[in-house]
Design an enzyme around this catalytic site. Sequence first.
Site, PDB file in Angstrom:
ATOM      1  CG  HIS A 210      -2.165  -0.837   1.000  1.00 19.24           C
ATOM      2  ND1 HIS A 210      -2.814  -1.487   2.027  1.00 19.24           N
ATOM      3  CD2 HIS A 210      -2.869  -1.139  -0.125  1.00 19.24           C
ATOM      4  CE1 HIS A 210      -3.855  -2.140   1.545  1.00 19.24           C
ATOM      5  NE2 HIS A 210      -3.912  -1.938   0.249  1.00 19.24           N
TER       6      HIS A 210
ATOM      7  CG  HIS B 107       2.658   0.325   4.875  1.00 23.85           C
ATOM      8  ND1 HIS B 107       3.146  -0.053   6.104  1.00 23.85           N
ATOM      9  CD2 HIS B 107       1.360   0.627   5.067  1.00 23.85           C
ATOM     10  CE1 HIS B 107       2.169  -0.007   6.999  1.00 23.85           C
ATOM     11  NE2 HIS B 107       1.069   0.413   6.389  1.00 23.85           N
TER      12      HIS B 107
ATOM     13  CG  ASP C  22      -3.135  -1.897  11.696  1.00 26.69           C
ATOM     14  OD1 ASP C  22      -3.208  -0.666  11.803  1.00 26.69           O
ATOM     15  OD2 ASP C  22      -3.853  -2.563  10.911  1.00 26.69           O
TER      16      ASP C  22
ATOM     17  CG  HIS D 213     -14.865  -1.547   1.413  1.00 27.62           C
ATOM     18  ND1 HIS D 213     -13.741  -1.907   0.693  1.00 27.62           N
ATOM     19  CD2 HIS D 213     -14.409  -0.939   2.543  1.00 27.62           C
ATOM     20  CE1 HIS D 213     -12.660  -1.536   1.360  1.00 27.62           C
ATOM     21  NE2 HIS D 213     -13.041  -0.948   2.488  1.00 27.62           N
TER      22      HIS D 213
ATOM     23  CB  SER E 178     -11.927  -2.522   7.212  1.00 30.33           C
ATOM     24  OG  SER E 178     -10.653  -2.067   7.610  1.00 30.33           O
TER      25      SER E 178
ATOM     26  CG  HIS F  10      -6.639  -1.511   8.671  1.00 26.52           C
ATOM     27  ND1 HIS F  10      -5.268  -1.408   8.785  1.00 26.52           N
ATOM     28  CD2 HIS F  10      -6.963  -0.853   7.531  1.00 26.52           C
ATOM     29  CE1 HIS F  10      -4.788  -0.709   7.765  1.00 26.52           C
ATOM     30  NE2 HIS F  10      -5.801  -0.358   6.994  1.00 26.52           N
TER      31      HIS F  10
END
Length: 644
Positions: A164, A167, A283, A452, A454, A456
């Site tokens: 991503h 990062h 995270d 959608h 996530s 995370h």
Amino acid sequence: MNEQNTNTSVKQRASAAAAGSRSSDRTRGTKNNNTAGGRRTTQGGNSKDGGAKNRKKSVSAANAASKASARTQSKTQANRKPQQTGRKKKGDRSPEIKIIPLGGLMEIGKNMTALEYEDEILIIDCGLSFPDDDMFGIDKVIPDFSYLTENSAKIKGLVITHGHEDHIGGIPYLIKELNVPIYGTRFPLGLVENKLKEHNLKAVMHTVKAGSTFKVGKYFSVEALRITHSIVDSICLSITTPAGRIFHTGDFKIDYTPVDGDPIDFARLAQIGSEGVLLMMADSTNVLRPGYTPSERMVGRTLENIFRRSDKRIIIATFSSNVHRIQKIIDIAVMCKRKVAISGRSMVNVVDLAQELGYIKIPANTLVDLNKAKNVPDKELVVITTGSQGEPMSALARMASSDHKSIKIKRGDMVILSSSPVPGNELTISNVVNQLVEKGAEVIYSDIAEVHVSGHACQEELKLMHSLIRPKFFMPVHGEYRHLKTHAELASRLGMPTGNIFLLTNGDCLNVSQSRAYITKNVAEAEGIMVDGLGVGDVGNIVLRDRRLLSESGLIILVAAIDRHANTIVSGPDIISRGFVYVRENEDLIDNTCELAENILRDCMKKNMKDWNGMKTAVREGMRKYIYNKTKRSPVILPIFLEV
């Protein structure tokens, strides 16, 4: 048994296994915990002979860290002297490692962390963030590399956890200054290689596989472990150092039924936790959300239902990096006998790379050229595009504004935004949705249907990770202050001593050994470096202030030609207005302001003033007061005098 019950059952078994893997001595840092190198330690912070003192010092360090403000103010070199919180225990010779975050704390994005042991530095990730609303004209923000350039001889490598932008987006700018070797899995390295080509750069890159262990320098032994996220080839890192094992989760979620069928190796994570982890960095992006993050498979089922009931053209926008979702969209399109067209430069590049590496498989005769898509009947076409965040120049935004050269939105089109808004993008997404609806399209987004999920971890997944790893010390990363604080509280509720949890800001240093951990403030410069076009770091706070003033009240330029020898005004003064008022509708204001400026100039000449800077200041101040009294506005006033 349906899939939901299966998922619940698996979650319960995983949680039970994690709980069962804990030893009866559940506190961190006891004598029974092993170091990362397999040696036993008798210097634990909870041991009888020294635990009370160490706990007291750790609590003191944590209290000092918790008082840090959510955002650091601009720091000059004069006040960057390191300030240590906590004192080193007399006679303590435990190996000590430094953790220096250069980005990713007290913010979303720009993730970058340096691990320093003696004369070696290992870098984890090098991302970028996108500009705030008050950063006018700025394209992106990257970390400050000054600490790394000052210690360039120590740097042994850069390890990237996934591909991503937050990062890997800063890597080209780092390579321009430091050509360090890069370690990562195949897909992220492919994305990095494409970025470097755009900047005409090359770097030494080493491909690693999930499950493998590799050496970086003489002190860092890195084990790459498969982790589930919203992009393929994501890994977390178990880093063995002389000071102990450092565990970095990277960005992750716990998906028990991943699309690629390759779940997290929970047994290995539990084994690492049993062997002993000195410090965990985890995270924090989704820590505010309770429960679990749904599986990617749920999105597949929702999209399939939408595709089956529609006989119109389908345009679906998603993140170009979400290869699993792109593959699912293609699979559903083939199932529904539809052709697929790809729109958007980044989407085309990622699909080409994923095909080349084997992460996306597209049956023959499925893809059609976007320019020829108009020849395909609407009910037989799916367009996969960029622009799920409403970016002004993205393909979907250009479709919504009728600027796209190949796709024109028409009544009956179905547009799916398979994403959730990144904080700060809500308004731009809303504008695009409104434009699409005005053109007669049916728009489906995450508030309407489950299109959608996530990438995370939510709170229950974070609890499971903590229970598996069981670190001695903990440092939440990847989040704003509210995220980091909530994650720290979550760890405390799980039984970790408060004094073993550390909240840092970018540029601070966490010093960690087997016997203690403490924070040293302001070790590195860590203010974001702004990129504007080809300029890197040449736009600072003063330039941004001027841009903000120009955006708020506009600009007035006053021009006059002056004969310095005769001390007379040859022509003018004339006023040019940009973004202040429309001159033709405010002629009286402009004429009166010109007359005022002329009178001020004549007064200066009567006083035989030769200093043009003084004359400009006098004119500027006089005009400012007059204009504010008449309009209650404060435009930027720029006097220009021409000598004749």
